[in-house]
Scaffold this motif. Structure first.
Motif, mmCIF file in Angstrom:
data_model
loop_
_atom_site.group_PDB
_atom_site.id
_atom_site.type_symbol
_atom_site.label_atom_id
_atom_site.label_comp_id
_atom_site.label_asym_id
_atom_site.label_seq_id
_atom_site.Cartn_x
_atom_site.Cartn_y
_atom_site.Cartn_z
ATOM 1 N N ILE A 1 0.814 -1.186 0.163
ATOM 2 C CA ILE A 1 0.009 0.039 -0.100
ATOM 3 C C ILE A 1 0.833 1.031 -0.168
ATOM 4 N N VAL A 2 2.195 1.137 -0.350
ATOM 5 C CA VAL A 2 3.091 2.223 -0.416
ATOM 6 C C VAL A 2 3.783 1.905 -1.786
ATOM 7 N N HIS A 3 4.316 3.090 -2.354
ATOM 8 C CA HIS A 3 5.016 3.034 -3.470
ATOM 9 C C HIS A 3 6.459 2.606 -3.247
ATOM 10 N N ALA A 4 6.628 1.259 -4.104
ATOM 11 C CA ALA A 4 8.450 0.960 -3.913
ATOM 12 C C ALA A 4 9.352 1.644 -4.396
ATOM 13 N N HIS A 5 9.088 2.758 -5.286
ATOM 14 C CA HIS A 5 10.211 3.306 -5.858
ATOM 15 C C HIS A 5 10.381 4.518 -5.201
ATOM 16 N N LEU A 6 9.794 4.798 -4.020
ATOM 17 C CA LEU A 6 10.151 5.829 -3.268
ATOM 18 C C LEU A 6 11.070 5.385 -1.966
ATOM 19 N N THR A 7 11.566 6.480 -1.400
ATOM 20 C CA THR A 7 12.322 6.119 -0.066
ATOM 21 C C THR A 7 11.407 5.841 1.210
ATOM 22 N N VAL A 8 11.796 5.203 2.285
ATOM 23 C CA VAL A 8 10.878 5.041 3.305
ATOM 24 C C VAL A 8 10.360 6.411 3.673
#
Length: 558
Positions: free
Chosen positions: A166-173
């Motif tokens: 449910i979060v975008h994998a290409h972004l940093t945490v």
């Protein structure tokens, strides 16, 4: 208490309630008169949203996750927490001849760590989705704190962590949690506070050392914890998790289960589905479901094996899939379990009903929501470096190929017959056709995965109040800008290799025509993306449709 009493999240308030669900200046109480100060999530008296209310003795005021009792002219803190219950819950999927769940009664006290376990097809996921409000039951009702779950009071009370990301994998945490915080926190929350809550949420799931890492590079267990941190940002009272430990090694599985137990110890209600039983003893309570949605055990994990007369949990699964055993013993256990569950809710009748006239939660305005989603789209585009390179190179590469397929003197005033006995100018319609087709292909291919790759993310954010039209508009605007650059690069490359006999105005008109064709391709790609089940299907289907369009255009086959 001072009179008037200012209630809110800001430290200058008389009564400070530190939760992102509470606005900075949320409400004011003066001489028993409670007034909501245009808060983001509303003020509730005995479960009914109010703008202004004259409080009576013993009434309960709910502000964010906090419950306050009005007694002797003052508000007294009752604490926080959310009880989840259901009464007479049944569900029959469309087209089915029998119920998947039938007459389920259940009460889950605040701060309980409950595991829904059972064989495949027993209705665990369906039951949890109904409790979370994702699926409507065929009959029965779901209650939070003995009030209808659909009440606006509980709109921000639920944390949902599905199996999909449910979060975008290409972004940093840190970046991903920052966007999650802006969607969950009240409008006007300062960047300083957002940053503080992001770091606090990461610390709660032991991910502070990973804040600068891309989610794509994290282990499976760490990704699950990022999703958990994203939900923690909204400070919900109940967490629903669908197999959060699936595919993890034993060490990571235990880490996740310990994190969830810690959430429950802090007063949250945690409900999860799991097939992994190695760490099931960390839960407070089990609800075992047998095929057909029959509850056959409800109680502490430590007593489950003894109740079934086996030595380990794997044996319980084996028994439940044995029709002979179930008919002889399982049905009796189900009747006894149902009787206990019915007893738990017998004296817990609903205490409120929905009032259609009461004020609704305000949330983020459509304009602010659009701006946030657009910013996230831009950051995502820049973060995915490999895809960005392909996006920037596709138009110039196709332009170079077209420049090599057609002679430089295609539009020259003096034409020389070529080896085929034809003048180059006669091929000019084909070049123009290829420019249009390329624009269409760019639009369809760039957009065909946009919805399907984020389906689980959008479903979660939809529960937070993200409007479908705002989400769609953010995609259209971002893709339109990408198309503007791609079509311009394509036409400039072709114009550099093959001088075009157009004035500036004519070039602009041709560019506008190709760009609108690109937008048509975007519309086609987005429609396909909304219909298919995964990205691979989208890529295959868009290729087939584009080839059919090309064949049926009449350009190659009269």
């Amino acid at each position: 208490m001072s009179n008037p009493l200012l209630i809110g999240r800001d430290q200058s308030c008389d009564l400070v309630l530190d939760s992102p669900l509470v606005s900075r200046f949320h409400a004011q109480l003066e001489d028993g008169r409670l007034e909501d100060l245009k808060s983001a999530n509303g003020t509730f008296v005995d479960g009914v949203g109010v703008q202004v209310a004259q409080l009576q003795d013993k009434q309960t005021v709910t502000i964010g996750p906090y419950h306050l009792k009005f007694e002797e002219g003052a508000l007294r803190f009752k604490g926080r927490g959310l009880e989840v219950s259901c009464r007479g819950l049944s569900f029959r999927p469309p087209g089915f001849q029998s119920d998947l769940l039938k007459d389920i009664n259940l009460r889950i006290k605040p701060g309980t760590f409950l595991a829904l376990v059972g064989t495949s097809g027993a209705g665990k996921s369906t039951l949890m989705k109904i409790l979370a409000g994702l699926v409507s039951p065929s009959s029965g009702e779901v209650l939070y704190n003995r009030r209808p779950r659909s009440s606006p009071e509980f709109r921000r009370s639920v944390g949902w962590v599905p199996q999909d990301e449910i979060v975008h994998a290409h972004l940093t945490v840190e970046t991903a949690l920052g966007f999650s915080a802006k969607l969950r926190l009240p409008p006007g929350t300062s960047n300083t506070e957002i940053n503080r809550r992001v770091h606090y949420a990461a610390e709660q799931v032991t991910l502070s050392h990973r804040l600068q890492n891309k989610i794509l590079w994290l282990s499976g267990g760490e990704r699950k914890r990022v999703a958990l941190a994203a939900e923690e940002l909204g400070d919900p009272d109940v967490f629903f998790l669908d197999e959060p430990t699936s595919g993890l090694d034993p060490g990571l599985e235990k880490e996740i289960m310990l994190s969830l137990r810690d959430l429950a110890r802090r007063g949250r209600t945690v409900i999860l589905i799991t097939h992994a039983t190695d760490n099931i003893l960390l839960c407070d309570r089990l609800l075992f479901l047998a095929p057909g949605g029959h509850p056959v055990y409800s109680g502490p994990p430590s007593e489950a094996t003894e109740t079934f007369g086996v030595t380990d949990f794997a044996e319980i699964y084996r028994l439940l899939t044995n029709p002979a055993w179930f008919n002889e013993h399982g049905l009796k256990m189900s009747e006894a379990t149902r009787a206990r569950l019915n007893e738990e809710i017998k004296d817990k009748a609903p205490t409120g009903s929905l009032d259609p006239k009461r004020p609704q939660n305000r949330g983020i305005s459509p304009l602010l929501q659009l701006r946030l989603l657009l910013k996230r789209e831009m950051v995502l585009t820049y973060s995915d470096k490999s895809n960005l390179k392909l996006l920037l190179l596709q138009a110039p590469v196709i332009g170079l190929i077209l420049g090599q397929l057609f002679p430089a003197g295609l539009f020259a005033d003096s034409q020389v017959m070529d080896a085929r006995g034809s003048y180059p100018l006669l091929d000019s319609p084909t070049l123009l056709f290829m420019l249009v087709v390329s624009s269409l292909f760019f639009g369809a291919i760039n957009s065909c995965r946009e919805f399907v790759k984020e389906r689980s993310i959008f479903r979660r954010e939809r529960l937070l109040g993200v409007r479908p039209e705002t989400y769609l508009l953010s995609k259209l605007l971002t893709l339109s800008l990408k198309g503007l650059l791609s079509v311009l690069a394509l036409m400039m490359t072709v114009a550099y290799l093959i001088p075009l006999p157009w004035t500036g105005l004519e070039f602009g008109q041709a560019f506008l025509f190709c760009w609108t064709t690109y937008l048509g391709g975007v519309g086609l790609g987005l429609c396909l993306s909304a219909l298919v089940g995964n990205s691979e299907q989208a890529s295959t289907l868009v290729t087939v449709i584009l080839i059919l369009q090309l064949v049926m255009s009449g350009a190659f086959i009269p």
